[in-house]
Design an enzyme around this catalytic site. Structure first.
Site, short mmCIF file in Angstrom:
data_model
loop_
_atom_site.label_atom_id
_atom_site.label_comp_id
_atom_site.label_asym_id
_atom_site.label_seq_id
_atom_site.Cartn_x
_atom_site.Cartn_y
_atom_site.Cartn_z
N SER A 10 0.86 -1.19 0.00
CA SER A 10 0.00 0.00 0.00
C SER A 10 0.89 1.23 0.00
O SER A 10 2.02 1.19 0.49
CB SER A 10 -0.85 0.00 1.27
OG SER A 10 -1.44 1.27 1.46
N TYR B 177 -1.35 -0.89 10.36
CA TYR B 177 -1.57 -1.21 8.94
C TYR B 177 -0.38 -0.74 8.11
O TYR B 177 0.19 -1.51 7.31
CB TYR B 177 -2.85 -0.52 8.46
CG TYR B 177 -3.14 -0.69 7.00
CD1 TYR B 177 -3.58 -1.91 6.49
CD2 TYR B 177 -2.99 0.37 6.10
CE1 TYR B 177 -3.86 -2.07 5.13
CE2 TYR B 177 -3.26 0.22 4.75
CZ TYR B 177 -3.69 -1.00 4.27
OH TYR B 177 -3.95 -1.16 2.93
N1 LIG Z 1 -8.63 -0.16 -1.36
C1 LIG Z 1 -7.58 0.60 -1.25
O1 LIG Z 1 -7.65 1.84 -1.35
C2 LIG Z 1 -6.24 0.00 -0.99
C3 LIG Z 1 -5.12 0.85 -1.00
C4 LIG Z 1 -3.88 0.30 -0.76
C5 LIG Z 1 -3.73 -1.05 -0.57
N2 LIG Z 1 -4.83 -1.85 -0.55
C6 LIG Z 1 -4.63 -3.28 -0.31
O2 LIG Z 1 -5.28 -4.02 -1.33
C7 LIG Z 1 -5.73 -5.26 -0.82
C8 LIG Z 1 -7.21 -5.44 -1.14
O3 LIG Z 1 -7.93 -4.37 -0.57
P1 LIG Z 1 -9.47 -4.10 -0.93
O4 LIG Z 1 -9.68 -2.65 -0.76
O5 LIG Z 1 -9.81 -4.73 -2.22
O6 LIG Z 1 -10.18 -4.88 0.28
P2 LIG Z 1 -11.70 -5.36 0.42
O7 LIG Z 1 -12.57 -4.68 -0.57
O8 LIG Z 1 -12.01 -5.22 1.87
O9 LIG Z 1 -11.62 -6.91 0.03
C9 LIG Z 1 -10.91 -7.77 0.86
C10 LIG Z 1 -11.00 -9.19 0.35
O10 LIG Z 1 -10.26 -10.02 1.25
C11 LIG Z 1 -11.12 -11.03 1.82
N3 LIG Z 1 -10.74 -11.17 3.22
C12 LIG Z 1 -10.76 -10.23 4.18
N4 LIG Z 1 -10.34 -10.75 5.35
C13 LIG Z 1 -10.04 -12.04 5.10
C14 LIG Z 1 -9.56 -13.10 5.91
N5 LIG Z 1 -9.31 -12.93 7.21
N6 LIG Z 1 -9.35 -14.31 5.35
C15 LIG Z 1 -9.62 -14.51 4.04
N7 LIG Z 1 -10.07 -13.55 3.22
C16 LIG Z 1 -10.29 -12.33 3.75
C17 LIG Z 1 -12.54 -10.48 1.64
O11 LIG Z 1 -13.48 -11.52 1.47
P3 LIG Z 1 -14.34 -12.16 2.65
O12 LIG Z 1 -14.75 -11.00 3.52
O13 LIG Z 1 -15.45 -12.87 1.99
O14 LIG Z 1 -13.40 -13.09 3.31
C18 LIG Z 1 -12.41 -9.74 0.32
O15 LIG Z 1 -12.51 -10.63 -0.75
C19 LIG Z 1 -5.41 -5.24 0.67
O16 LIG Z 1 -4.21 -5.91 0.90
C20 LIG Z 1 -5.26 -3.77 0.98
O17 LIG Z 1 -4.43 -3.56 2.09
C21 LIG Z 1 -6.08 -1.37 -0.76
#
Ligand SMILES: NC(=O)c1ccc[n+]([C@@H]2O[C@H](COP(=O)([O-])OP(=O)(O)OC[C@H]3O[C@@H](n4cnc5c(N)ncnc54)[C@H](OP(=O)(O)O)[C@@H]3O)[C@@H](O)[C@H]2O)c1
Length: 331
Positions: A207, A220
């Protein structure tokens, strides 16, 4: 000789000395100027050409099932992970989806099969637990993996001071297991067979919060530094063995995690972000993945002093925290 005449003679001599000195310095100064200008022009040209290569030309058909039939995506049922699963299926990969909820996994798997006519497999596990990796190892045993996307990650429910985080002990264990342990163990399970075939790609989603300390999201932010360093260290170890390991550092993307509903140019939808990110694989070991994010990354790491970045991050997160607590009437 009068005093006035003597003074004029001294002034003339000094003027002559200065002119002589300037004349002697003229040639070196000319070369310093010319070399500085040439270096700046070359630096600019290099960055324009590199930018054009990455953001316009991209990496062609590098990411195809020639790397291996299967793509494995963790956290694949929502947001960025779901978009990776869809984009890789569109490119012809069969996809193994790993998340917690079997119901959501089945929905995504059905949609990939019908839209892209690819095979899918699902594994329902909670990356917050530690005793899950033998189940994943069994599921991975039968398949040839071309690309692994270590995407799963959790953040704070809202920005908070460390000691005020609800259920702090559980929170710490869960975040370290999901954000850090999963990346190490998934890599441990997948890399040996990639090394044996001398090809494969591992994308680790860190991130922009891992590019500098982000107060009120401190744990985080620190976990994402780990992901970035782990990726770049491993890339140095395995590059010569034909493996690409990339550290991906997005700024905001409109997902469930960020609760951003209206996408903007700098906060894109995940499918737009992922389509752009995949063009950088093989061209950058560490990437913000999306041109507007790359500009933001440059401004916040090269132009702005780190103290200023931390100050504004603190202000922004304090305001978000107050808004959240006001809405929840917790204050
Ligand atoms: N969105 C942003 O702005 C952003 C920015 C920088 C980095 N990131 C990184 O990008 C990645 C994805 O982020 P996102 O925004 O797409 O997140 P998200 O929309 O919250 O999606 C998270 C995914 O992970 C699964 N998940 C969550 N906790 C879990 C667990 N304990 N075990 C197994 N599966 C789990 C969720 O499915 P279930 O709930 O069904 O398990 C979902 O499919 C992360 O690593 C985040 O740190 C995101």
């Amino acid at each position: 000789m009068g005093v006035r005449q003597h003074a004029r003679q001294t002034a003339d001599t000094e003027l002559f000395n200065v002119v002589e000195m300037l004349q002697r310095a003229e040639t070196p100064l000319y070369w310093v100027g010319a070399i500085t200008t040439a270096s700046l022009v070359l630096w600019l040209l290099y960055h324009i050409l590199t930018g054009f290569r990455i953001w316009v030309l991209g990496n062609g058909d590098l990411l195809s099932p020639k790397l291996g039939k299967w793509a494995v995506v963790t956290g694949a049922t929502d947001g960025i992970g779901k978009s990776y699963a869809e984009e890789l299926a569109r490119r012809g990969f069969s996809v193994m989806l790993i998340s917690r909820s079997q119901e959501k996994l089945d929905d995504v798997a059905r949609s990939l099969e019908s839209l892209y006519n690819v095979e899918t497999k699902t594994v329902a596990i909670d990356f917050g637990q530690n005793d899950i990796y033998s189940k994943i190892e069994t599921a991975l045993a039968e398949i040839e993996i071309g690309i692994l996307v270590n995407n799963v990650g959790v953040s704070y429910p809202y920005p908070e001071f460390f000691l005020h985080i609800p259920d702090l002990s559980l929170f710490i264990d869960n975040m370290i297991n999901v954000n850090i342990t999963s990346v190490c163990h998934m890599t441990r399970l997948v890399l040996p067979r990639m090394e044996a075939r001398a090809k494969g790609v591992i994308l680790n989603i860190s991130s922009a919060s891992g590019m500098y300390p982000v107060p009120l999201l401190t744990v985080y932010s620190a976990t994402k530094v780990f992901v970035d360093f782990f990726s770049r260290g491993l890339q140095a170890e395995y590059k010569s063995k034909g493996i690409i390991i990339q550290s991906v550092l997005p700024f905001f993307v409109a997902t469930k995690m960020t609760k951003i509903r209206k996408p903007t140019l700098d906060k894109p939808l995940p499918d737009r972000y992922v389509a752009s990110e995949l063009t950088t694989v093989g061209l950058q070991d560490q990437t913000n993945g999306y041109f507007p994010h790359a500009v933001m990354g440059w401004v916040t790491t090269v132009l702005a002093p780190i103290r200023v970045v931390i100050y504004f991050a603190m202000r922004m997160n304090k305001a978000q925290r107050s808004g959240y607590l006001r809405r929840r009437k917790l204050r």
